[in-house]
Design a protein around this motif. Structure first.
Motif, PDB file in Angstrom:
ATOM      1  N   GLY A 130       0.986  -1.007  -0.128  1.00  0.00           N
ATOM      2  CA  GLY A 130       0.014  -0.073  -0.077  1.00  0.00           C
ATOM      3  C   GLY A 130       0.788   1.315   0.068  1.00  0.00           C
ATOM      4  N   GLY A 131       2.306   1.314   0.223  1.00  0.00           N
ATOM      5  CA  GLY A 131       2.795   2.285   0.091  1.00  0.00           C
ATOM      6  C   GLY A 131       3.566   2.924   1.381  1.00  0.00           C
ATOM      7  N   VAL A 132       3.437   1.910   2.431  1.00  0.00           N
ATOM      8  CA  VAL A 132       3.771   2.712   3.534  1.00  0.00           C
ATOM      9  C   VAL A 132       5.319   3.078   3.745  1.00  0.00           C
ATOM     10  N   LEU A 133       6.236   2.529   3.056  1.00  0.00           N
ATOM     11  CA  LEU A 133       7.626   3.160   2.904  1.00  0.00           C
ATOM     12  C   LEU A 133       7.681   4.264   1.966  1.00  0.00           C
ATOM     13  N   GLU A 134       7.061   4.467   0.791  1.00  0.00           N
ATOM     14  CA  GLU A 134       7.017   5.736  -0.161  1.00  0.00           C
ATOM     15  C   GLU A 134       6.643   6.625   0.923  1.00  0.00           C
ATOM     16  N   ASN A 135       5.354   6.234   1.565  1.00  0.00           N
ATOM     17  CA  ASN A 135       4.846   7.400   2.279  1.00  0.00           C
ATOM     18  C   ASN A 135       5.838   7.898   3.633  1.00  0.00           C
ATOM     19  N   THR A 136       6.468   6.987   4.124  1.00  0.00           N
ATOM     20  CA  THR A 136       7.308   7.421   5.198  1.00  0.00           C
ATOM     21  C   THR A 136       8.475   8.279   4.566  1.00  0.00           C
ATOM     22  N   VAL A 137       9.326   8.031   3.543  1.00  0.00           N
ATOM     23  CA  VAL A 137      10.276   8.612   3.104  1.00  0.00           C
ATOM     24  C   VAL A 137       9.726   9.902   2.534  1.00  0.00           C
ATOM     25  N   SER A 138       8.615  10.013   1.995  1.00  0.00           N
ATOM     26  CA  SER A 138       7.974  11.282   1.589  1.00  0.00           C
ATOM     27  C   SER A 138       7.758  12.323   2.859  1.00  0.00           C
ATOM     28  N   ALA A 139       7.184  11.679   3.907  1.00  0.00           N
ATOM     29  CA  ALA A 139       7.078  12.683   5.027  1.00  0.00           C
ATOM     30  C   ALA A 139       8.312  13.019   5.662  1.00  0.00           C
ATOM     31  N   MET A 140       9.413  12.240   5.907  1.00  0.00           N
ATOM     32  CA  MET A 140      10.555  12.451   6.341  1.00  0.00           C
ATOM     33  C   MET A 140      11.256  13.939   5.426  1.00  0.00           C
ATOM     34  N   ARG A 141      11.063  13.576   4.202  1.00  0.00           N
ATOM     35  CA  ARG A 141      11.803  14.593   3.457  1.00  0.00           C
ATOM     36  C   ARG A 141      10.899  15.846   3.243  1.00  0.00           C
ATOM     37  N   SER A 142       9.521  15.765   3.441  1.00  0.00           N
ATOM     38  CA  SER A 142       8.856  17.166   3.519  1.00  0.00           C
ATOM     39  C   SER A 142       9.121  17.781   4.646  1.00  0.00           C
ATOM     40  N   ARG A 143       9.339  16.953   5.997  1.00  0.00           N
ATOM     41  CA  ARG A 143       9.304  17.658   7.241  1.00  0.00           C
ATOM     42  C   ARG A 143      10.694  18.106   7.218  1.00  0.00           C
ATOM     43  N   ALA A 144      11.886  17.666   6.519  1.00  0.00           N
ATOM     44  CA  ALA A 144      13.130  18.024   6.599  1.00  0.00           C
ATOM     45  C   ALA A 144      13.440  19.317   5.883  1.00  0.00           C
ATOM     46  N   ARG A 145      12.695  19.341   4.863  1.00  0.00           N
ATOM     47  CA  ARG A 145      12.385  20.668   3.942  1.00  0.00           C
ATOM     48  C   ARG A 145      12.021  21.762   4.565  1.00  0.00           C
ATOM     49  N   GLU A 146      11.174  21.610   5.565  1.00  0.00           N
ATOM     50  CA  GLU A 146      10.318  22.745   6.356  1.00  0.00           C
ATOM     51  C   GLU A 146      11.226  23.184   7.361  1.00  0.00           C
ATOM     52  N   LEU A 147      12.137  22.309   7.840  1.00  0.00           N
ATOM     53  CA  LEU A 147      13.113  22.634   9.095  1.00  0.00           C
ATOM     54  C   LEU A 147      14.423  23.065   8.434  1.00  0.00           C
ATOM     55  N   SER A 148      14.897  22.429   7.369  1.00  0.00           N
ATOM     56  CA  SER A 148      16.413  22.997   6.852  1.00  0.00           C
ATOM     57  C   SER A 148      16.519  22.143   5.551  1.00  0.00           C
ATOM     58  N   GLU A 149      17.728  21.964   5.196  1.00  0.00           N
ATOM     59  CA  GLU A 149      18.096  21.486   3.952  1.00  0.00           C
ATOM     60  C   GLU A 149      18.269  19.945   4.192  1.00  0.00           C
ATOM     61  N   PRO A 150      17.538  19.194   3.552  1.00  0.00           N
ATOM     62  CA  PRO A 150      17.647  17.609   3.798  1.00  0.00           C
ATOM     63  C   PRO A 150      18.767  17.000   3.072  1.00  0.00           C
ATOM     64  N   GLY A 151      19.290  15.976   3.614  1.00  0.00           N
ATOM     65  CA  GLY A 151      20.439  15.203   3.176  1.00  0.00           C
ATOM     66  C   GLY A 151      20.029  13.881   2.887  1.00  0.00           C
ATOM     67  N   ALA A 152      21.112  12.902   2.986  1.00  0.00           N
ATOM     68  CA  ALA A 152      20.973  11.555   2.535  1.00  0.00           C
ATOM     69  C   ALA A 152      20.186  10.787   3.616  1.00  0.00           C
ATOM     70  N   ILE A 153      19.487   9.968   3.441  1.00  0.00           N
ATOM     71  CA  ILE A 153      18.622   8.786   4.336  1.00  0.00           C
ATOM     72  C   ILE A 153      19.306   7.546   4.153  1.00  0.00           C
ATOM     73  N   THR A 154      19.660   6.897   5.350  1.00  0.00           N
ATOM     74  CA  THR A 154      19.886   5.594   5.406  1.00  0.00           C
ATOM     75  C   THR A 154      18.721   4.704   6.140  1.00  0.00           C
ATOM     76  N   ALA A 155      18.624   3.327   5.600  1.00  0.00           N
ATOM     77  CA  ALA A 155      17.277   2.777   5.949  1.00  0.00           C
ATOM     78  C   ALA A 155      18.015   1.253   6.367  1.00  0.00           C
ATOM     79  N   TRP A 156      17.725   0.839   7.668  1.00  0.00           N
ATOM     80  CA  TRP A 156      18.235  -0.277   8.336  1.00  0.00           C
ATOM     81  C   TRP A 156      16.747  -1.461   8.263  1.00  0.00           C
ATOM     82  N   ILE A 157      16.935  -2.294   7.457  1.00  0.00           N
ATOM     83  CA  ILE A 157      15.934  -3.488   7.361  1.00  0.00           C
ATOM     84  C   ILE A 157      16.015  -4.641   8.287  1.00  0.00           C
ATOM     85  N   GLY A 158      15.431  -4.664   9.459  1.00  0.00           N
ATOM     86  CA  GLY A 158      15.217  -5.499  10.434  1.00  0.00           C
ATOM     87  C   GLY A 158      14.972  -6.961  10.072  1.00  0.00           C
ATOM     88  N   PRO A 159      14.780  -7.439  10.987  1.00  0.00           N
ATOM     89  CA  PRO A 159      14.633  -9.152  11.138  1.00  0.00           C
ATOM     90  C   PRO A 159      13.198  -9.300  10.550  1.00  0.00           C
TER      91      PRO A 159
END
Length: 247
Positions: A130-159
């Motif tokens: 349903g797009g939970v990851l796409e939505n999470t990344v979009s939300a992170m980047r959107s809020r980062a742009r509101e606060l400052s200049e966004p940079g690279a994102i790292t994701a850790w895939i758990g078990p």
């Protein structure tokens, strides 16, 4: 050393990420003994050096809904949790947790010019498709742009259940893989299967996210809780958690 953590690491910007093992006990209040789960959560916070009650959990509903922990109504430890399957902390202030027991918990952290933005997502099959990851990344980047200049994102895939264990009917695989080919897999015994972790990695990579896969399979590794394994063996159910925080 006796530790409740299955895997942990320190990331850039002072961010810490961890996934628990069965030594942490069941962390899901919706399975087993809720009071014991709350006690396990408190013990885990003490082990991590966090204030008791500071780590917040979601009521996960296999959705693509993402919350902002800086503006969400965060309950006390014994109150109902908000319904969603992912959330973000725009400044990395709130310790975020998501649970899993075959569905991989995924933790994310991104640098900004003023600090970090963090996220955590539960990637069960319905939410992932349903797009939970796409939505999470979009939300992170959107809020980062509101606060400052966004940079690279790292994701850790758990078990989570690996692609050689997550058996589902062939017809279902064909239907899903028609649009998401990376998710198609086969079990070790030759039947149709899904690889949720491979699909998650594909989605994240296409979004320009650096991916770290911790590689654990919940169905094979008995130091992890597995919903499918506990159902098959009649074992006590439980949930592990992925937690991301800044000390």
């Amino acid at each position: 050393m006796d530790t409740p953590l299955w895997w942990h690491d320190d990331a850039a910007g002072g961010v810490r990420v961890a996934f628990t093992s069965v030594r942490a006990g069941n962390l899901g209040t919706h399975v087993g003994d809720p009071a014991r789960a709350l006690e396990n959560r408190r013990s885990l916070e003490e082990h991590l050096g966090l204030e008791v009650g500071s780590v917040h959990y979601l009521q996960q509903i296999h959705s693509s809904r993402v919350l902002d922990a800086s503006s969400a109504q965060l309950p006390g430890p014994e109150q109902p949790a908000p319904e969603a399957d992912a959330w973000i902390s725009p400044r990395g202030v709130q310790p975020l947790a998501v649970m899993g027991a075959d569905c991989p918990p995924i933790l994310l952290a991104g640098a900004t010019s003023s600090g970090v933005v963090t996220g955590a997502a539960h990637t069960g099959r319905p939410g992932l498709l349903g797009g939970v990851l796409e939505n999470t990344v979009s939300a992170m980047r959107s809020r980062a742009r509101e606060l400052s200049e966004p940079g690279a994102i790292t994701a850790w895939i758990g078990p989570g259940a690996c692609g050689q264990c997550y058996e589902i009917p062939e017809e279902m695989v064909d239907q899903i893989a028609a649009e998401r080919p990376a998710i198609r897999s086969r079990t070790r015994w030759g039947t149709a299967a899904l690889d949720l972790k491979a699909e998650a990695a594909q989605v994240l990579s296409e979004a320009g996210i650096e991916v770290v896969d911790t590689a654990g399979c919940t169905m094979e590794d008995e130091s992890l809780f597995s919903h499918r394994r506990s159902s098959q063996q009649g074992a006590a159910p439980g949930r592990i958690a992925g937690i991301i925080w800044t000390p």
